[in-house]
Scaffold this motif. Structure first.
Motif, PDB file in Angstrom:
ATOM      1  N   LEU A 177       0.824  -1.209   0.000  1.00 57.36           N
ATOM      2  CA  LEU A 177       0.000   0.000   0.000  1.00 57.36           C
ATOM      3  C   LEU A 177       0.857   1.258   0.000  1.00 57.36           C
ATOM      4  N   LEU A 178       1.863   1.290   0.865  1.00 52.96           N
ATOM      5  CA  LEU A 178       2.700   2.480   0.941  1.00 52.96           C
ATOM      6  C   LEU A 178       3.430   2.734  -0.371  1.00 52.96           C
ATOM      7  N   LEU A 179       3.941   1.670  -0.999  1.00 55.40           N
ATOM      8  CA  LEU A 179       4.621   1.829  -2.285  1.00 55.40           C
ATOM      9  C   LEU A 179       3.637   2.268  -3.366  1.00 55.40           C
ATOM     10  N   CYS A 180       2.421   1.737  -3.322  1.00 55.64           N
ATOM     11  CA  CYS A 180       1.403   2.128  -4.297  1.00 55.64           C
ATOM     12  C   CYS A 180       1.035   3.601  -4.129  1.00 55.64           C
ATOM     13  N   PHE A 181       0.886   4.047  -2.875  1.00 55.15           N
ATOM     14  CA  PHE A 181       0.564   5.448  -2.627  1.00 55.15           C
ATOM     15  C   PHE A 181       1.669   6.363  -3.147  1.00 55.15           C
ATOM     16  N   ALA A 182       2.929   5.950  -2.966  1.00 51.87           N
ATOM     17  CA  ALA A 182       4.036   6.763  -3.468  1.00 51.87           C
ATOM     18  C   ALA A 182       3.963   6.892  -4.988  1.00 51.87           C
ATOM     19  N   ALA A 183       3.680   5.780  -5.680  1.00 50.00           N
ATOM     20  CA  ALA A 183       3.583   5.821  -7.141  1.00 50.00           C
ATOM     21  C   ALA A 183       2.397   6.673  -7.592  1.00 50.00           C
ATOM     22  N   VAL A 184       1.271   6.563  -6.904  1.00 49.19           N
ATOM     23  CA  VAL A 184       0.091   7.352  -7.253  1.00 49.19           C
ATOM     24  C   VAL A 184       0.372   8.843  -7.080  1.00 49.19           C
ATOM     25  N   ASN A 185       1.047   9.201  -5.980  1.00 49.92           N
ATOM     26  CA  ASN A 185       1.373  10.604  -5.774  1.00 49.92           C
ATOM     27  C   ASN A 185       2.335  11.129  -6.832  1.00 49.92           C
ATOM     28  N   LEU A 186       3.236  10.264  -7.310  1.00 52.40           N
ATOM     29  CA  LEU A 186       4.121  10.674  -8.401  1.00 52.40           C
ATOM     30  C   LEU A 186       3.303  11.039  -9.636  1.00 52.40           C
ATOM     31  N   LEU A 242       6.663   8.071   3.355  1.00 51.05           N
ATOM     32  CA  LEU A 242       6.765   7.229   2.167  1.00 51.05           C
ATOM     33  C   LEU A 242       5.709   7.587   1.126  1.00 51.05           C
ATOM     34  N   SER A 243       4.495   7.885   1.577  1.00 55.99           N
ATOM     35  CA  SER A 243       3.434   8.208   0.634  1.00 55.99           C
ATOM     36  C   SER A 243       3.722   9.495  -0.127  1.00 55.99           C
ATOM     37  N   LEU A 244       4.416  10.428   0.535  1.00 54.97           N
ATOM     38  CA  LEU A 244       4.662  11.740  -0.089  1.00 54.97           C
ATOM     39  C   LEU A 244       6.071  11.881  -0.635  1.00 54.97           C
ATOM     40  N   SER A 245       6.860  10.809  -0.594  1.00 56.25           N
ATOM     41  CA  SER A 245       8.275  10.923  -0.930  1.00 56.25           C
ATOM     42  C   SER A 245       8.521  11.328  -2.376  1.00 56.25           C
TER      43      SER A 245
END
Length: 434
Positions: free
Chosen positions: A226-235, A357-360
């Motif tokens: 989930l955290l990795l997915c959120f990071a990609a979505v925010n990108l 991580l979500s906003l990285s």
């Protein structure tokens, strides 16, 4: 929650002061964001917006961990009050510069970075201060009111006020008013009652606590994915939402600063409407809840992408409100699932890692979106990014690991055996709602 239960925390003077102070700070933050973006757009176009937004976001993201340290080591009233006054000073300097002439993009970026760095400790200290200000039984209602304040300040009233101030009075009067509101928030929050410093987690425990949280995330597949997915979505969508929506307002809809404020407020209004009924539609089954989370974010991505296909401002506002409703629903579902599944003694650390991580990748997203839009057009970039975001989330819905067990009460879940029990003893549960 309904009736007096939802408003019960406001009967206590400590929480009234906390809620009022944070509302002032977030109203100023939302207004400053709109005013700064509009001025950057006038001075440097989409690239100027990307530069200023990135400059403001990077220090806040990098220093958020330090903000947690400050919240643990000093009185929350001091940390919260200092953030308000420091941001007020930075915006006051910007007011002086704009009164003397046109402030170039580099000046906007520098002062935006100073304000971003000064605001980094705000949310960690706010989340830590809430339990000190209300009885334990009122904590859920207090956190709900904090969410309402965030929506009002950052996504609804604040952005609209910033646009109106710039549109009706000009840049330097707008920044002057925002600086005053920041300072007012600092003065109010300095007067918060606060637990003694000695009652807080010692500084020597913080490094071990963070390491324990990292081990837990690494050992918990559904959480890590989930955290990795959120990071990609925010990108994919964070940068376009921040930098390209203002560009569309100016170029496609021939709008003004006031129009931009109302457009951003539409997102907050949609999120607020969704938040009001959220408790009744979060499933008890964690896997079903996660499916709804992914579905909500798919809807948000599609709504954002559709903005690039239309040229009617009212329809754009409706789509942006829908994106806000879907995004806020997904966020609250995520918070609920995390609180159910993550052991109580780890929620604080997992929440901070979630933020980071979500906003990285958001700074990279904001930096790239303006540059790419200069070549392809803002509408085209929005369509592609929204579509790719929806596709990624749909794929994640099909392949993401399931959450083991019915709830965190049934067991600590994977990875807890790797966590230092001495560190766990000092941890406290926090909320990501801020």
């Amino acid at each position: 929650m309904k009736g007096p239960t939802a408003l019960a925390p406001l009967t206590g003077s400590g929480f009234r002061r906390l809620w009022g102070g944070q509302l002032c700070a977030l109203l100023a933050d939302g207004a400053f964001t709109t005013a700064l973006i509009w001025l950057a757009l006038q001075q440097g176009g989409a690239v100027g917006v990307s530069t200023v937004v990135t400059a403001r976001l990077v220090p806040r993201l990098v220093l958020v961990v330090l903000g947690g340290v400050l919240a643990d080591r000093f009185r929350h009233s001091v940390v919260l009050g200092a953030t308000g006054l420091a941001q007020g000073v930075a915006v006051a300097v910007l007011a002086v510069l704009t009164a003397l002439g046109d402030a170039p993009v580099w000046q906007l970026a520098v002062l935006g970075a100073v304000a971003g760095a000064a605001g980094a400790p705000f949310f960690p200290a706010l989340n830590a201060a809430v339990p000190e200000s209300v009885p334990a039984a009122q904590l859920p209602a207090a956190n709900a009111l904090i969410v309402v304040g965030r929506l009002l300040g950052l996504q609804f009233v604040g952005p609209a006020a910033g646009g109106l101030l710039v549109g009706l009075a000009g840049a330097w009067p707008a920044f002057s008013a925002i600086a005053v509101v920041y300072a007012l928030s600092g003065l109010v929050l300095f007067r918060l009652p606060s637990a003694p410093v000695g009652d807080r987690v010692a500084a020597r425990e913080l490094g071990g606590a963070l390491t324990a949280g990292l081990r837990y995330v690494r050992a918990t597949p559904w959480l890590l994915s989930l955290l990795l997915c959120f990071a990609a979505v925010n990108l994919l969508i964070a940068g376009p939402a921040v930098t390209l929506v203002p560009t569309l307002v100016e170029s496609e809809f021939q709008g003004s600063a006031t129009t931009l404020g109302l457009m951003l407020a539409a997102y907050g209004l949609g999120g607020g409407v969704a938040a009001l009924g959220i408790a009744r539609v979060v499933p008890d089954d964690n896997d079903q809840a996660l499916r709804r989370l992914y579905g909500a974010f798919v809807c948000a991505g599609l709504s954002l992408g559709a903005l690039g296909l239309i040229d009617l401002l009212p329809l754009a506002m409706i789509l942006y409100a829908l994106a806000g409703a879907a995004g806020e629903y997904g966020n609250v579902v995520w918070i609920t699932v995390m609180q159910r599944r993550v052991p109580g003694r780890l929620i604080g650390r997992i929440s901070s890692l979630d933020w980071f991580l979500s906003l990285s990748l958001v700074p990279l997203s904001t930096a790239l979106s303006g540059t790419v839009a200069e070549n392809l057009g803002a509408g085209t970039v929005l369509v592609w990014c929204g579509g790719l975001c929806a596709g990624l989330l749909a794929l994640a819905l099909l392949v993401a690991p399931r959450t083991p067990g019915p709830s965190r009460d049934a067991g600590d879940g994977p990875g807890v055996q790797d966590v230092n029990p001495d560190v766990n003893a000092g941890a406290s549960a926090t909320d990501r709602s801020g």
